[in-house]
Design an enzyme around this catalytic site. Sequence first.
Site, PDB file in Angstrom:
ATOM      1  N   GLN A   1      12.351 -14.398   5.927  1.00  0.00           N
ATOM      2  CA  GLN A   1      11.101 -15.148   5.876  1.00  0.00           C
ATOM      3  C   GLN A   1      10.653 -15.203   4.419  1.00  0.00           C
ATOM      4  O   GLN A   1      10.365 -14.174   3.814  1.00  0.00           O
ATOM      5  CB  GLN A   1      10.039 -14.439   6.726  1.00  0.00           C
ATOM      6  CG  GLN A   1       8.745 -15.219   6.856  1.00  0.00           C
ATOM      7  CD  GLN A   1       7.622 -14.372   7.435  1.00  0.00           C
ATOM      8  OE1 GLN A   1       7.654 -13.144   7.407  1.00  0.00           O
ATOM      9  NE2 GLN A   1       6.608 -15.041   7.950  1.00  0.00           N
TER      10      GLN A   1
ATOM     11  N   ASN B   1      38.998  39.700   2.960  1.00  0.00           N
ATOM     12  CA  ASN B   1      37.769  40.249   2.387  1.00  0.00           C
ATOM     13  C   ASN B   1      37.638  39.720   0.964  1.00  0.00           C
ATOM     14  O   ASN B   1      38.516  39.939   0.128  1.00  0.00           O
ATOM     15  CB  ASN B   1      37.826  41.779   2.387  1.00  0.00           C
ATOM     16  CG  ASN B   1      36.513  42.358   1.892  1.00  0.00           C
ATOM     17  OD1 ASN B   1      35.510  42.332   2.587  1.00  0.00           O
ATOM     18  ND2 ASN B   1      36.517  42.848   0.675  1.00  0.00           N
TER      19      ASN B   1
ATOM     20  N   ARG C   1       0.817  -1.221   0.000  1.00  0.00           N
ATOM     21  CA  ARG C   1       0.000   0.000   0.000  1.00  0.00           C
ATOM     22  C   ARG C   1       0.854   1.275   0.000  1.00  0.00           C
ATOM     23  O   ARG C   1       0.340   2.366  -0.236  1.00  0.00           O
ATOM     24  CB  ARG C   1      -0.957   0.000   1.199  1.00  0.00           C
ATOM     25  CG  ARG C   1      -2.225  -0.782   0.917  1.00  0.00           C
ATOM     26  CD  ARG C   1      -3.102  -0.882   2.137  1.00  0.00           C
ATOM     27  NE  ARG C   1      -2.553  -1.814   3.130  1.00  0.00           N
ATOM     28  CZ  ARG C   1      -3.034  -1.954   4.364  1.00  0.00           C
ATOM     29  NH1 ARG C   1      -4.052  -1.208   4.765  1.00  0.00           N
ATOM     30  NH2 ARG C   1      -2.501  -2.825   5.179  1.00  0.00           N
TER      31      ARG C   1
HETATM   32  C1  UD1 Z   1      -1.569  -8.032  13.812  1.00  0.00           C
HETATM   33  C2  UD1 Z   1      -2.087  -8.967  14.880  1.00  0.00           C
HETATM   34  C3  UD1 Z   1      -3.296  -8.345  15.552  1.00  0.00           C
HETATM   35  C4  UD1 Z   1      -2.943  -6.992  16.114  1.00  0.00           C
HETATM   36  C5  UD1 Z   1      -2.346  -6.098  15.042  1.00  0.00           C
HETATM   37  C6  UD1 Z   1      -1.823  -4.846  15.658  1.00  0.00           C
HETATM   38  C7  UD1 Z   1      -1.587 -11.252  14.172  1.00  0.00           C
HETATM   39  C8  UD1 Z   1      -2.107 -12.471  13.538  1.00  0.00           C
HETATM   40  N1  UD1 Z   1      -2.434 -10.226  14.281  1.00  0.00           N
HETATM   41  O1  UD1 Z   1      -2.540  -7.952  12.805  1.00  0.00           O
HETATM   42  O2  UD1 Z   1      -3.771  -9.193  16.588  1.00  0.00           O
HETATM   43  O3  UD1 Z   1      -4.085  -6.399  16.700  1.00  0.00           O
HETATM   44  O4  UD1 Z   1      -1.248  -6.760  14.381  1.00  0.00           O
HETATM   45  O5  UD1 Z   1      -1.416  -3.956  14.651  1.00  0.00           O
HETATM   46  O6  UD1 Z   1      -0.444 -11.220  14.585  1.00  0.00           O
HETATM   47  N2  UD1 Z   1       4.735  -9.615   9.160  1.00  0.00           N
HETATM   48  C9  UD1 Z   1       5.819 -10.382   8.822  1.00  0.00           C
HETATM   49  N3  UD1 Z   1       5.614 -11.560   8.199  1.00  0.00           N
HETATM   50  C10 UD1 Z   1       4.382 -12.021   7.911  1.00  0.00           C
HETATM   51  C11 UD1 Z   1       3.262 -11.227   8.260  1.00  0.00           C
HETATM   52  C12 UD1 Z   1       3.473 -10.037   8.895  1.00  0.00           C
HETATM   53  O7  UD1 Z   1       6.957  -9.998   9.075  1.00  0.00           O
HETATM   54  O8  UD1 Z   1       4.279 -13.114   7.359  1.00  0.00           O
HETATM   55  C13 UD1 Z   1       4.956  -8.339   9.841  1.00  0.00           C
HETATM   56  C14 UD1 Z   1       4.442  -7.160   9.039  1.00  0.00           C
HETATM   57  O9  UD1 Z   1       5.493  -6.622   8.232  1.00  0.00           O
HETATM   58  C15 UD1 Z   1       4.011  -6.185  10.116  1.00  0.00           C
HETATM   59  C16 UD1 Z   1       3.653  -7.072  11.298  1.00  0.00           C
HETATM   60  O10 UD1 Z   1       4.216  -8.330  11.038  1.00  0.00           O
HETATM   61  O11 UD1 Z   1       5.096  -5.355  10.519  1.00  0.00           O
HETATM   62  C17 UD1 Z   1       2.139  -7.197  11.522  1.00  0.00           C
HETATM   63  O12 UD1 Z   1       1.561  -7.779  10.373  1.00  0.00           O
HETATM   64  P1  UD1 Z   1       0.139  -7.334   9.833  1.00  0.00           P
HETATM   65  O13 UD1 Z   1      -0.163  -8.106   8.627  1.00  0.00           O
HETATM   66  O14 UD1 Z   1       0.068  -5.852   9.747  1.00  0.00           O
HETATM   67  O15 UD1 Z   1      -0.819  -7.834  11.027  1.00  0.00           O
HETATM   68  P2  UD1 Z   1      -2.275  -7.343  11.335  1.00  0.00           P
HETATM   69  O16 UD1 Z   1      -3.216  -8.004  10.419  1.00  0.00           O
HETATM   70  O17 UD1 Z   1      -2.321  -5.880  11.409  1.00  0.00           O
END
Ligand code: UD1
Length: 468
Positions: free
Chosen positions: A74, A376, A15
Amino acid sequence: MGVDAIVLAAGKGTRMKSVLPKVLHEVCGVPMVEHARRAAVAAGCDRVIVVVNPETEPAIRELLEPLGCVFAVQDPPLGTGHAVLQALPLIQGEEVLVLCGDTPLLTGDTLGAVVGLRRETESDGVVATFEPADARGYGRIARSGVQVEGIIEDADCTPEQRRNLKEVNSGVFCFATEAIQRHLPNVAPNEKKGEIYLTDVVNAIHRAGGTVQALGDLREEEFLGVNDRWMLAEASRIMRTTILRRLAEGGVTIVDPASTYIGADVRCEPDVTILPMCTIDGATTIGSGSQIGPNCWIKDATIGRDVRIFMSHMDQAIVGEKCRCGPFSNLRPGAVLEAGVKIGNFVEIKNAVVGEKTAVSHLTYLGDATIGAGANIGAGTITCNYDGFQKWRTTIGEGAFVGSNSTLIAPVTVGDGAFVAAGSVVTKDVPGGALAVGRARQDNKEGWMAKWRSRKAAESGEAENSTQ
Ligand code: UD1
Ligand code: CA
């Protein structure tokens, strides 16, 4: 007890619509993932493990490896729990703090409190929580008293849970290393999304008879997660206010906070005044009594005490005490002004030392030069430092006087106390105390204009006749 931090930064960040990895976008002059690293270090973490994806790894590594971080890749990203799994083999401490790389407003104090609560309660885990105005998208905390029994992701909530559970998961956790190593590998992928959720380890610990507590009632603002450029701007706005307030509390006058942009690493002594419409960034330091602005752009500069900088640009410059710059001065990398130097309008200085109390007041370029004290430099002086292949130095001695519109062709030296006549092209060294005149001699032709006019009049008469 050693604490390792795991910073989750493997998300795609689509995004943002950017070629730059999301966590490298800057908030107040510092990349978001560096804000996360600093907060973890401030909370007492010894090692910071950053989880990255293969595309973003090189750029993030370039920034954070010199700062002592280690990396887990990852590939592909299969959820937050899967991300932490990749980091487990790298953990050395007895505790692990998990945070996200895209929440730049997190403070070391809050992270420290999460670690502190886990130690105090000897829990297997602690999760930081808050009650947001709008809980959509967040995992909800299911409690029984102080114990957290599980975290239910928004998509998996029943309508009743969605209505009743107001407390949400911030995404910040502290675990006993032993507990997360034991339970996370057994967490099954989420049925709907197929991802391994870190949040599910809480329920796994609870079911196995372990304990997880919540550090609740935290400020929602601190957990702002940046998903797009508008949230980046929002995070910058919030952090900017924090920075300006910290400076103001430290004795800095900020005349107009709304038009003042100061980076997170800028340091100001008390009694600095910042006038409106300034951007001051990087590792800039400003000494007491100095006044900056209005309309300045300054980055990585070292500015001494009692300096005035007015409508000017500065990048990696060193400005001594009591200097005056501007309006419209351009100090480029390597510009060094000793005390009491005056730099005026449309003066560009690059990789040059200007000695104490020397004046360079107008329309001048000094590049690759050393100028002594008390000299100067007249309007329109140019050091010709570049021959198309190589840069050369100009040296101007103490107390020298360089007349207006002089062209100094480097390499060249103007000695101490020497005088360069205005309009000279200086190609040879000028000895100390000498006068250099390097220009065509003026020749006055007495009465010449009258002859010129009558000749012109005769010619135009002929022209008129010929057209009739
Ligand atoms: C997550 C939490 C949710 C919480 C919210 C807070 C989980 C399943 N859910 O949801 O409970 O309320 O954050 O903002 O944990 N990332 C990785 N690898 C992955 C997936 C994500 O490194 O495979 C990282 C992303 O870059 C990000 C963070 O983990 O920095 C959170 O991932 P995101 O997909 O934003 O989780 P949410 O759906 O927001
Ligand atoms: Ca998120």
